[in-house]
Design a protein around this motif. Sequence first.
Motif, PDB file in Angstrom:
ATOM      1  N   PRO A  86       0.817  -1.223   0.000  1.00  0.00           N
ATOM      2  CA  PRO A  86       0.000   0.000   0.000  1.00  0.00           C
ATOM      3  C   PRO A  86       0.848   1.270   0.000  1.00  0.00           C
ATOM      4  CG  PRO A  86      -0.033  -1.030   2.160  1.00  0.00           C
ATOM      5  CD  PRO A  86       0.655  -1.993   1.239  1.00  0.00           C
ATOM      6  N   LEU A  87       0.194   2.385  -0.352  1.00  0.00           N
ATOM      7  CA  LEU A  87       0.858   3.676  -0.470  1.00  0.00           C
ATOM      8  C   LEU A  87       0.419   4.611   0.652  1.00  0.00           C
ATOM      9  CD1 LEU A  87       0.355   4.271  -4.308  1.00  0.00           C
ATOM     10  CD2 LEU A  87       2.273   3.147  -3.159  1.00  0.00           C
ATOM     11  N   ILE A  88       1.261   5.601   0.932  1.00  0.00           N
ATOM     12  CA  ILE A  88       0.923   6.663   1.874  1.00  0.00           C
ATOM     13  C   ILE A  88       0.470   7.880   1.077  1.00  0.00           C
ATOM     14  CG2 ILE A  88       1.877   8.277   3.574  1.00  0.00           C
ATOM     15  CD1 ILE A  88       3.698   5.966   4.515  1.00  0.00           C
ATOM     16  N   VAL A  89      -0.615   8.496   1.513  1.00  0.00           N
ATOM     17  CA  VAL A  89      -1.175   9.659   0.835  1.00  0.00           C
ATOM     18  C   VAL A  89      -0.775  10.926   1.590  1.00  0.00           C
ATOM     19  CG1 VAL A  89      -3.293  10.812   0.106  1.00  0.00           C
ATOM     20  CG2 VAL A  89      -3.077   8.323  -0.104  1.00  0.00           C
ATOM     21  N   HIS A  90      -0.364  11.941   0.837  1.00  0.00           N
ATOM     22  CA  HIS A  90       0.124  13.193   1.402  1.00  0.00           C
ATOM     23  C   HIS A  90      -0.891  14.307   1.181  1.00  0.00           C
ATOM     24  CE1 HIS A  90       3.597  10.638   1.040  1.00  0.00           C
ATOM     25  NE2 HIS A  90       4.354  11.493   1.704  1.00  0.00           N
ATOM     26  N   ILE A  91      -1.138  15.081   2.235  1.00  0.00           N
ATOM     27  CA  ILE A  91      -2.066  16.209   2.175  1.00  0.00           C
ATOM     28  C   ILE A  91      -1.347  17.474   2.644  1.00  0.00           C
ATOM     29  CG2 ILE A  91      -4.084  14.745   2.530  1.00  0.00           C
ATOM     30  CD1 ILE A  91      -4.083  15.658   5.475  1.00  0.00           C
ATOM     31  N   SER A  92      -1.964  18.629   2.399  1.00  0.00           N
ATOM     32  CA  SER A  92      -1.362  19.891   2.837  1.00  0.00           C
ATOM     33  C   SER A  92      -2.209  20.624   3.866  1.00  0.00           C
ATOM     34  CB  SER A  92      -1.098  20.800   1.636  1.00  0.00           C
ATOM     35  OG  SER A  92      -2.295  21.088   0.945  1.00  0.00           O
ATOM     36  N   ASN A  93      -3.424  20.134   4.132  1.00  0.00           N
ATOM     37  CA  ASN A  93      -4.261  20.730   5.178  1.00  0.00           C
ATOM     38  C   ASN A  93      -5.284  19.698   5.644  1.00  0.00           C
ATOM     39  OD1 ASN A  93      -6.905  21.155   3.620  1.00  0.00           O
ATOM     40  ND2 ASN A  93      -5.422  22.224   2.318  1.00  0.00           N
ATOM     41  N   LEU A  94      -5.827  19.926   6.834  1.00  0.00           N
ATOM     42  CA  LEU A  94      -6.742  18.953   7.427  1.00  0.00           C
ATOM     43  C   LEU A  94      -8.026  18.780   6.628  1.00  0.00           C
ATOM     44  CD1 LEU A  94      -6.547  19.504  11.297  1.00  0.00           C
ATOM     45  CD2 LEU A  94      -5.781  17.512  10.007  1.00  0.00           C
ATOM     46  N   ASP A  95      -8.463  19.848   5.964  1.00  0.00           N
ATOM     47  CA  ASP A  95      -9.705  19.748   5.193  1.00  0.00           C
ATOM     48  C   ASP A  95      -9.618  18.658   4.123  1.00  0.00           C
ATOM     49  OD1 ASP A  95     -10.912  21.715   6.654  1.00  0.00           O
ATOM     50  OD2 ASP A  95     -10.506  23.324   5.225  1.00  0.00           O
ATOM     51  N   GLN A  96      -8.418  18.419   3.597  1.00  0.00           N
ATOM     52  CA  GLN A  96      -8.260  17.405   2.553  1.00  0.00           C
ATOM     53  C   GLN A  96      -8.536  15.997   3.071  1.00  0.00           C
ATOM     54  OE1 GLN A  96      -4.323  18.213   1.032  1.00  0.00           O
ATOM     55  NE2 GLN A  96      -5.030  19.886  -0.272  1.00  0.00           N
ATOM     56  N   LEU A  97      -8.504  15.811   4.381  1.00  0.00           N
ATOM     57  CA  LEU A  97      -8.849  14.502   4.940  1.00  0.00           C
ATOM     58  C   LEU A  97     -10.254  14.083   4.545  1.00  0.00           C
ATOM     59  CD1 LEU A  97      -7.439  14.565   8.596  1.00  0.00           C
ATOM     60  CD2 LEU A  97      -6.693  13.082   6.740  1.00  0.00           C
ATOM     61  N   ASN A  98     -11.150  15.052   4.414  1.00  0.00           N
ATOM     62  CA  ASN A  98     -12.539  14.723   4.102  1.00  0.00           C
ATOM     63  C   ASN A  98     -12.686  14.043   2.747  1.00  0.00           C
ATOM     64  OD1 ASN A  98     -13.991  15.668   6.433  1.00  0.00           O
ATOM     65  ND2 ASN A  98     -13.410  17.751   5.822  1.00  0.00           N
ATOM     66  N   ARG A  99     -11.720  14.231   1.855  1.00  0.00           N
ATOM     67  CA  ARG A  99     -11.772  13.553   0.558  1.00  0.00           C
ATOM     68  C   ARG A  99     -11.320  12.099   0.645  1.00  0.00           C
ATOM     69  NH1 ARG A  99      -8.938  17.647  -3.750  1.00  0.00           N
ATOM     70  NH2 ARG A  99      -9.111  19.553  -2.539  1.00  0.00           N
ATOM     71  N   LEU A 100     -10.730  11.737   1.768  1.00  0.00           N
ATOM     72  CA  LEU A 100     -10.053  10.447   1.868  1.00  0.00           C
ATOM     73  C   LEU A 100     -10.634   9.509   2.926  1.00  0.00           C
ATOM     74  CD1 LEU A 100      -6.445  11.946   1.777  1.00  0.00           C
ATOM     75  CD2 LEU A 100      -7.562  10.757  -0.118  1.00  0.00           C
ATOM     76  N   VAL A 101     -11.093  10.052   4.045  1.00  0.00           N
ATOM     77  CA  VAL A 101     -11.470   9.192   5.170  1.00  0.00           C
ATOM     78  C   VAL A 101     -12.968   8.910   5.162  1.00  0.00           C
ATOM     79  CG1 VAL A 101      -9.555  10.099   6.523  1.00  0.00           C
ATOM     80  CG2 VAL A 101     -11.841  11.080   6.838  1.00  0.00           C
ATOM     81  N   ALA A 102     -13.339   7.825   5.820  1.00  0.00           N
ATOM     82  CA  ALA A 102     -14.739   7.405   5.877  1.00  0.00           C
ATOM     83  C   ALA A 102     -15.568   8.399   6.684  1.00  0.00           C
ATOM     84  CB  ALA A 102     -14.827   6.023   6.512  1.00  0.00           C
TER      85      ALA A 102
END
Length: 402
Positions: A86-102
């Motif tokens: 598996p891969l690690i995903v990189h974000i630049s702000n917490l709001d981007q978590l909403n595109r990724l997490v359940a």
Amino acid sequence: CWWHMSIARTVISEAMKASFPATRVVNIDPKNIDESALMRTIVPALQSGEVVAFPTETVYGLGGNALCASAISKIFKAKGRPSDNPLIVHISNLDQLNRLVAPGAFPLPGTLTRTLCDRFWPGPLTILFPKNERVPTNVTAGLDHIAIRMPAHPIARKIIDLCDLPLAAPSANRSGKPSPTCASHVLFDLGRATEVQPDAENSFKFGEGTGIGFLVDGGECSVGVESTVVRVEDFKILRPGTVTLEQLKAIDSRFQLLSVVQKQFTDKKDLSKEEEKDLAAPATPGLKYKHYSPSVPVYLFNYQDNLEVLQSNINSFIENKLQIGTKVGILNIHKELRYPQSDQLMLCDIGDSPSAVAKNLFAAFRYFDEQGVDMIIMEGISEENEGMAVMNRARKAATEIL
């Protein structure tokens, strides 16, 4: 006489660029980022589903749109990386978590996960979250959790911001080889001499991929080993890094329960059912396949509180080797150690603190490959603080642990 050298830091020369004309190198100063240069080349490439190598504070990453399955496939093909890693995903702000997490998995204030985010992001800490349905299955190797971190490197953050995309990014090296800590390492491993034909991307194997078309040269990485990976739900460190066990335990009393999943590829021990589960379907890189290995055997000598014992163990091992003309490289950490004088012996100073050794380890492996040694000896260090990450990587690279 014997040689004692520090690691030569390799800058990409024009001659090296000329050897890989199908890889475009974009030089960016991390202290004065040229956004227009990124917008002309790097951002359009990522937004159109291409992959790009760029610096993070840990190692150089090979990034692609984490929400685009075809871009993720190109990452695996470029590196020659197994698809079940598996891969690690990189974000630049917490709001981007909403595109990724359940739904319901966003870390709310007061939760343990949010405590980690607030304390260590941006920085070299990766956290596992339940993933949402938008994340392609090839990002997580079919698992239901996604590994996410917010890098501290200004170039990485700027690229993610400008793209407005979360970027999946493993290390930008050929799979199995030492991770790259400067752009020349990336170009050597993944540079393209010719353009890749579409049908060629369907044929690759472990460690022999299709390479890359774009590389951002932002200088050396400051940390030198990959991020710490934490699974909060069962208090596991799945990969130690420079966010240390000691630091995590100091954050909250509940982290006193943390345990570390260790994996080396000289293991002969029986595994518990829990260990077998973690290693059979790894939730994070580094738990299944041999990593970080130079082209020659690596012999790791376990740390001894009595350095005289460590010196005796190493000297006894190399004595015969030197007599028969074996060229031996030693990764020198403990400056008190003394070695025999021999034209066949090269010492490489990689620092005397855990953080310095972490920064220099992968570059030293590559350096000895360039020098043409027949084997590499590594002096073990204490596993306190960053020493755990160093020894974790050394064990994974080792041919034998003595």
